[in-house]
Design a protein around this motif. Structure first.
Motif, PDB file in Angstrom:
ATOM      1  N   ARG A   1      42.763  34.489  34.676  1.00 54.88           N
ATOM      2  CA  ARG A   1      42.744  34.880  36.087  1.00 54.88           C
ATOM      3  C   ARG A   1      41.347  34.706  36.675  1.00 54.88           C
ATOM      4  NH1 ARG A   1      41.418  38.952  39.389  1.00 54.88           N
ATOM      5  NH2 ARG A   1      40.462  40.131  37.692  1.00 54.88           N
ATOM      6  N   LEU A   2      40.336  35.109  35.905  1.00 53.15           N
ATOM      7  CA  LEU A   2      38.964  34.967  36.385  1.00 53.15           C
ATOM      8  C   LEU A   2      38.569  33.492  36.477  1.00 53.15           C
ATOM      9  CD1 LEU A   2      37.231  37.845  34.377  1.00 53.15           C
ATOM     10  CD2 LEU A   2      37.936  37.858  36.767  1.00 53.15           C
ATOM     11  N   GLU A   3      39.027  32.668  35.521  1.00 46.79           N
ATOM     12  CA  GLU A   3      38.740  31.233  35.586  1.00 46.79           C
ATOM     13  C   GLU A   3      39.358  30.609  36.825  1.00 46.79           C
ATOM     14  OE1 GLU A   3      40.158  29.551  31.969  1.00 46.79           O
ATOM     15  OE2 GLU A   3      38.481  30.294  30.760  1.00 46.79           O
ATOM     16  N   ALA A   4      40.592  31.044  37.160  1.00 40.44           N
ATOM     17  CA  ALA A   4      41.252  30.523  38.356  1.00 40.44           C
ATOM     18  C   ALA A   4      40.475  30.899  39.609  1.00 40.44           C
ATOM     19  CB  ALA A   4      42.678  31.054  38.432  1.00 40.44           C
ATOM     20  N   GLN A   5      39.950  32.135  39.623  1.00 41.69           N
ATOM     21  CA  GLN A   5      39.147  32.560  40.769  1.00 41.69           C
ATOM     22  C   GLN A   5      37.879  31.728  40.879  1.00 41.69           C
ATOM     23  OE1 GLN A   5      38.562  36.751  40.062  1.00 41.69           O
ATOM     24  NE2 GLN A   5      40.318  37.333  41.306  1.00 41.69           N
ATOM     25  N   LEU A   6      37.249  31.459  39.730  1.00 46.43           N
ATOM     26  CA  LEU A   6      36.027  30.661  39.735  1.00 46.43           C
ATOM     27  C   LEU A   6      36.304  29.240  40.206  1.00 46.43           C
ATOM     28  CD1 LEU A   6      33.039  30.360  39.094  1.00 46.43           C
ATOM     29  CD2 LEU A   6      33.654  29.860  36.724  1.00 46.43           C
ATOM     30  N   MET A   7      37.391  28.636  39.716  1.00 48.87           N
ATOM     31  CA  MET A   7      37.737  27.280  40.147  1.00 48.87           C
ATOM     32  C   MET A   7      38.037  27.241  41.634  1.00 48.87           C
ATOM     33  SD  MET A   7      40.118  25.928  36.982  1.00 48.87           S
ATOM     34  CE  MET A   7      40.450  24.398  37.846  1.00 48.87           C
ATOM     35  N   ASN A   8      38.697  28.294  42.129  1.00 48.03           N
ATOM     36  CA  ASN A   8      38.989  28.340  43.558  1.00 48.03           C
ATOM     37  C   ASN A   8      37.707  28.440  44.367  1.00 48.03           C
ATOM     38  OD1 ASN A   8      41.031  28.562  45.736  1.00 48.03           O
ATOM     39  ND2 ASN A   8      40.125  30.572  46.023  1.00 48.03           N
ATOM     40  N   ALA A   9      36.758  29.244  43.871  1.00 47.59           N
ATOM     41  CA  ALA A   9      35.476  29.371  44.572  1.00 47.59           C
ATOM     42  C   ALA A   9      34.731  28.042  44.597  1.00 47.59           C
ATOM     43  CB  ALA A   9      34.620  30.445  43.895  1.00 47.59           C
ATOM     44  N   GLN A  10      34.783  27.299  43.480  1.00 42.03           N
ATOM     45  CA  GLN A  10      34.117  25.999  43.436  1.00 42.03           C
ATOM     46  C   GLN A  10      34.794  25.008  44.373  1.00 42.03           C
ATOM     47  OE1 GLN A  10      34.420  25.266  39.230  1.00 42.03           O
ATOM     48  NE2 GLN A  10      32.435  26.183  38.771  1.00 42.03           N
ATOM     49  N   LYS A  11      36.145  25.087  44.438  1.00 42.43           N
ATOM     50  CA  LYS A  11      36.867  24.201  45.352  1.00 42.43           C
ATOM     51  C   LYS A  11      36.476  24.507  46.799  1.00 42.43           C
ATOM     52  CE  LYS A  11      41.005  25.203  46.572  1.00 42.43           C
ATOM     53  NZ  LYS A  11      42.453  25.480  46.600  1.00 42.43           N
TER      54      LYS A  11
END
Length: 764
Positions: free
Chosen positions: A386-396
């Motif tokens: 879940r945290l990785e998905a949040q990080l990827m979304n922030a990078q996007k």
């Protein structure tokens, strides 16, 4: 005949007379030097052809006739025996290569014994030298390996006489080679006190001498009466005729292995205890797929015990109830088994359905044992994913923001031209002119477009103009009260932390954030509902900060919760993207939440979204806390201010440069317009004492605004500069301002904003 003999010789031969002229030059030296005899005979410059002694032509005769200490010291690599010289040296350029040459030189006498010249013979010994060195190196390597191995090793004759023994064996026994070499193998200290072993060894030597191979475990005596268990072997070496020529005794100390075997049972018990208390789920599965063991952590993770999943079929059907997904998992399992055969270690991530029906994202690492059994290690990584998905979304969002900022910047440059020319036309006509209202309409449209790009920049780059310490309770209370007056169908509930920390922010930007969130909540509850607002202090830990790319520390948390229909996960992943909207056509641009994201991010904060279909939505804002005291809001006036100073205007956009020049001239200023930073620097070097102000674009090819500003300051440290850009005051612009730039103005600016900013800088 003598010439034929010399040419027949394989060595390179030359001869010279007393004057140093070549009188003989055979075929071998022609091949060595590449110089034919016809070009050398009768000449005295042969030293250029022979890369040997490195001496001049007359000296060869001197060498063989006048050898003295000076020559001997200068040419130490040349030895003299009687009247003959010898040498062995490396020549760097024989046929384009470095070769090792052996040479011999001696005097030539006539029949009366008079010295008439000298003769020299040269031989290429490179290959033989290399061969000798290779043999020597091979011997050294053999010795190094022989003596550095951890095994006992030696060589003996077929009748048991030792001829070699390595350092490992000698060190173990505490003896020297002289005590062993030349003596029977069984008389060495290793066998003292063990007569039975000595007799066994004699018999073994006799057997191996007949071509057999012997191996057994034996206890040897070492230095200080220590003992060790040795895995001992005796092997024969055969000569080309098939006869045993040598015996090789070898031994490996297996004392530790034997001790380890004794402790193996205890180690198994320890491993069982470790598995029972391990932080990872662990199972043991036999080759038929039966579960032999499940540790407590595995049961804690998934709820299953041995009774629930006695075999692989039960496990797969319960953990992966969806048939298609189950087949995917089984296929991966089969692939892992194949990979393990070649020594590969795989890890897989699957969604596991637990006994209680919940689904966990889990990582599995199968360890295939040699007997066909498998140890499966697993852990729950649901929260990590879940945290990785949040990080990827922030990078996007960061990438989309960069693109959006570039578009907004270019659009602002276009609007600058429209706004500038519109302002100039309005100055020249009165209100009764038939085009006045139309021009005002254009100006309003430009303002609307600028508001649109401002929202884009709010998402992409921020737009902090006036940063001040703020009380977030006051901001939330004032904006919610104002919004509530127009949306009476909403019931607004507030819960404030009255000891809330102060936040440094742009008041108007933060107010816009909350108004957009309120509006989004109202649109989710068109028939009415509850809007809950809450503030609190919180501490962000380092791990949580890394997920959102923010620094750990003190933050103010503000949550905005509605009782609307909520969102699914797919919608949550896209709500902050520019122009993304779930509303029907004509009910929104899709920039509201994008601007919210950009402004909060630009204030070094972050947003979390909590929402499920049917359960409403909560936006949680985190803004860094400050220790500064809140300040009062300032309101600028709005009249056109004029002047007569000289201004250097720098912009790479021709339209922007042209209209900005006319605007400045209309305000009464003398303007020098330059289309690049290079032109501006050249002009300023010659005229800096006559320039009162520089207005410089930030984004330019060649010298950027920042580089141009630095060079201007080198020429005149007190130069006053206004930075102009289609971007907002953030990022690169903020860095330039921090260096001492006097002011900033964002495109598209109107005549009033431009006039006030110029006077603000010049009159300060």
């Amino acid at each position: 005949r003598l010439t034929d003999i010399i040419n027949f010789l394989p060595d390179a031969i030359l001869a010279i007379d007393l004057e140093g002229k070549v009188i003989a030059w055979n075929r071998a030296i022609e091949e060595m030097t590449g110089c034919p005899a016809q070009s050398m005979l009768g000449k005295g410059d042969y030293e250029y052809a022979i890369p040997f002694y490195g001496v001049r032509r007359p000296i060869l005769v001197d060498f063989v006739s006048n050898w003295d200490e000076r020559i001997q010291k200068q040419y130490s690599f040349i030895k003299k025996e009687g009247d003959t010289l010898y040498t062995e040296t490396s020549a760097p350029s024989v046929r384009g290569q470095t070769r090792i040459l052996w040479g011999k030189a001696g005097p030539l006498y006539d029949t009366n014994g008079n010295l008439v010249g000298a003769i020299e013979s040269i031989r290429d010994i490179t290959e033989s030298k290399w061969a000798a060195e290779a043999i020597e190196e091979s011997e050294k390597r053999f010795r190094a390996i022989f003596n550095s191995t951890f095994q006992f090793a030696g060589l003996m004759t077929p009748d048991g006489i030792m001829i070699e023994v390595n350092q490992t064996a000698l060190a173990f026994a505490g003896i020297t080679a002289e005590e062993v070499i030349g003596k029977p193998f069984w008389e060495a200290r290793w066998w003292h006190g063990n007569e039975a072993r000595v007799n066994q060894l004699k018999e073994a030597v006799a057997r191996v001498a007949r071509g057999e191979f012997v191996r057994y475990e034996v206890e040897l005596r070492g230095a200080g009466d220590t003992t060790a268990i040795i895995d001992f072997s005796l092997k024969p070496i055969f000569d080309p005729e098939g006869r045993v020529s040598l015996l090789i005794p070898e031994g490996r100390d297996i004392t530790l292995r034997k001790e380890a075997e004794k402790e193996l049972f205890m180690e198994k018990e320890k491993l069982l205890v470790l598995s029972e208390h391990a932080p990872f789920g662990t199972t043991l599965i036999d080759r038929k797929g039966n579960f032999l063991y499940i540790n407590p952590k595995f049961k804690e993770l998934f709820g299953y015990d041995l009774n629930d999943v006695p075999d692989g079929k039960s496990w797969f059907s319960k953990a992966y109830p969806d048939a298609a997904y189950r087949h995917t998992v089984i296929a991966a399992w089969v692939e892992d088994i194949k990979s393990s055969i070649s020594g590969g270690l795989q890890q897989r991530i699957f969604d596991v359905t637990c006994k209680d029906g919940s689904v966990k994202v889990s990582r599995f690492v199968p360890v295939f044992l040699g007997n066909g059994d498998t140890i499966m290690v697993c852990e729950d990584i649901t929260e990590r994913k879940r945290l990785e998905a949040q990080l990827m979304n922030a990078q996007k969002m960061e990438a989309v923001g960069t693109l959006t900022g570039g578009i907004a910047h270019d659009f602002n440059n276009i609007l600058m031209g429209i706004q500038g020319y519109t302002s100039l036309m309005l100055l020249d006509i009165g209100r009764d002119h038939p085009h006045y209202d139309r021009l005002k309409s254009i100006e309003e449209q430009v303002k609307s477009a600028a508001d649109l790009t401002r929202q884009l920049l709010g998402f992409a780059r921020g737009g902090k103009y006036v940063v001040e310490p703020l009380k977030m309770n006051d901001i939330v209370d004032r904006t919610s009260t104002m919004f509530g007056r127009t949306k009476k169908e909403l019931a607004i509930h507030t819960k404030y932390d009255h000891d809330l920390w102060v936040v440094e922010a742009d008041r108007s930007q933060i107010e816009q954030v909350f108004l957009n969130l309120y509006l989004n909540a109202w649109q989710a509850m068109p028939a009415g509902g509850d809007l809950s607002l809450e503030t609190a202090n919180t501490i962000i830990e380092e791990d949580h900060g890394k997920t959102y790319s923010v620094l750990p520390g003190r933050y103010v948390r503000i949550s905005v919760t509605d009782t609307g229909p909520g969102m699914d996960e797919k919608t949550k992943q896209r709500i902050f993207e520019p122009f993304f909207t779930t509303k029907e056509l004509g009910r929104g641009t899709g920039l509201g939440l994008a601007m919210v994201y950009g402004i909060v991010k630009n204030h070094n904060g972050f947003i979390d979204v909590i929402s499920e279909p049917g359960k409403g939505t909560t936006f949680v804002l985190y803004l860094p806390a400050s220790k500064k005291d809140p300040s009062a809001q300032k309101t600028p006036a709005g009249e056109i201010l004029r002047g007569s100073e000289r201004i250097l205007l720098v912009d790479d956009e021709p339209n922007v440069l042209s209209v900005s020049k006319v605007l400045l001239q209309t305000l009464g200023y003398t303007v020098h317009a330059m289309g690049s930073g290079q032109e501006a620097i050249t002009f300023f070097k010659e005229n800096n004492d006559r320039i009162d102000l520089v207005i410089c674009d930030m984004i330019m090819p060649g010298f950027s605004g920042g580089e141009t500003f630095d060079l201007l300051r080198e020429i005149n440290p007190s130069v006053r500069t206004i930075l102009s850009s289609g971007y907002s005051l953030d990022g690169q612009a903020r860095k330039i301002m921090d260096k001492g730039c006097s002011g900033f103005i964002q495109k598209p600016f109107n005549l009033i904003d431009l006039s006030r900013k110029i006077r603000e800088v010049l009159d300060s």
